[in-house]
Design a protein around this motif. Structure first.
Motif, PDB file in Angstrom:
ATOM      1  N   LYS A 169      40.037  38.572  49.407  1.00  0.00           N
ATOM      2  CA  LYS A 169      40.437  37.081  49.916  1.00  0.00           C
ATOM      3  C   LYS A 169      39.781  36.899  51.201  1.00  0.00           C
ATOM      4  O   LYS A 169      39.308  35.706  51.237  1.00  0.00           O
ATOM      5  CB  LYS A 169      42.264  37.116  50.307  1.00  0.00           C
ATOM      6  N   PHE A 170      39.676  37.769  52.151  1.00  0.00           N
ATOM      7  CA  PHE A 170      38.754  37.892  53.245  1.00  0.00           C
ATOM      8  C   PHE A 170      37.495  37.386  52.843  1.00  0.00           C
ATOM      9  O   PHE A 170      36.880  36.568  53.677  1.00  0.00           O
ATOM     10  CB  PHE A 170      38.957  39.005  54.368  1.00  0.00           C
ATOM     11  N   LEU A 171      36.799  38.288  52.134  1.00  0.00           N
ATOM     12  CA  LEU A 171      35.266  37.801  51.732  1.00  0.00           C
ATOM     13  C   LEU A 171      35.199  36.453  51.191  1.00  0.00           C
ATOM     14  O   LEU A 171      34.211  35.909  51.565  1.00  0.00           O
ATOM     15  CB  LEU A 171      35.012  38.882  50.853  1.00  0.00           C
ATOM     16  N   LEU A 176      31.921  34.081  51.519  1.00  0.00           N
ATOM     17  CA  LEU A 176      31.308  33.361  50.328  1.00  0.00           C
ATOM     18  C   LEU A 176      31.651  31.831  50.408  1.00  0.00           C
ATOM     19  O   LEU A 176      31.744  31.292  49.467  1.00  0.00           O
ATOM     20  CB  LEU A 176      31.925  34.093  49.209  1.00  0.00           C
ATOM     21  N   VAL A 177      31.823  31.497  51.647  1.00  0.00           N
ATOM     22  CA  VAL A 177      32.037  29.998  51.921  1.00  0.00           C
ATOM     23  C   VAL A 177      31.092  29.067  51.680  1.00  0.00           C
ATOM     24  O   VAL A 177      29.771  29.458  51.811  1.00  0.00           O
ATOM     25  CB  VAL A 177      32.913  29.524  53.275  1.00  0.00           C
TER      26      VAL A 177
END
Length: 177
Positions: A169-171, A176-177
């Protein structure tokens, strides 16, 4: 690095002096050895062997774990351990004993040197005392929501817990935005 078999035996004897009825777990390669058939609180189920640990004369350990351990006993044990061995308290009153070359920050340093990376561009995730040095060394330290308070305090971010896919979730949200 591992804890030599003779040191393993000596450390277990020292522990039994403090806690004659205590539980000891030896991590040796892919095998876990327990001295009692009691599954530690907070652990994910894994296979293990219950045996008399004092009979395991040739087993080197990547880690020793003592359950139902107290911080003051950690200080007593620290005084009895060889210089190349360290002890940390973990969650749920577990003490972790490892070779000093096996710390997560040393592992992180090794990987960084191998790939010729800059520490400022490295991200680390953790939840327990044995993660603190690694989180402080990394350019970005991320605590899991289920982390102990000390880990959260030294981290740059907090993500969802281990059982909620916090790393993924953090990544997804930050990288990866």
């Amino acid at each position: 690095s591992v804890i030599a078999s003779k040191q393993v035996q000596r450390i277990i004897r020292e522990y039994y002096e403090l806690y004659p009825e205590g539980q000891v777990i030896i991590e040796a390669g892919e095998c876990l050895y327990f001295n009692k058939d009691i599954y530690p609180m907070g652990w994910e189920p894994v296979d293990y062997v219950v045996t008399d640990l004092m009979e395991l004369k040739d087993v080197e350990a990547s880690k020793l774990i003592f359950t139902s351990f107290e911080e003051e006993d950690c200080i007593l044990m620290r005084e009895k351990l060889p210089e190349d061995i360290y002890i940390l308290m973990g969650q749920h009153n577990h003490a972790m004993i490892m070779h000093s070359d096996a710390s997560k920050s040393k592992g992180l340093s090794t990987v960084i040197k191998y790939f010729d990376l800059d520490l400022r561009h490295v991200m680390a995730f953790g939840d327990d005392n044995n993660d603190i040095d690694m989180l402080c060394a990394a350019g970005i330290g991320v605590a899991m929501d289920n982390a102990i308070d000390k880990v959260k305090e030294c981290s740059d971010y907090i993500t969802l817990g281990n059982n909620e896919d916090g790393v993924a979730k953090f990544l997804e949200d930050k990288i990866l935005v």
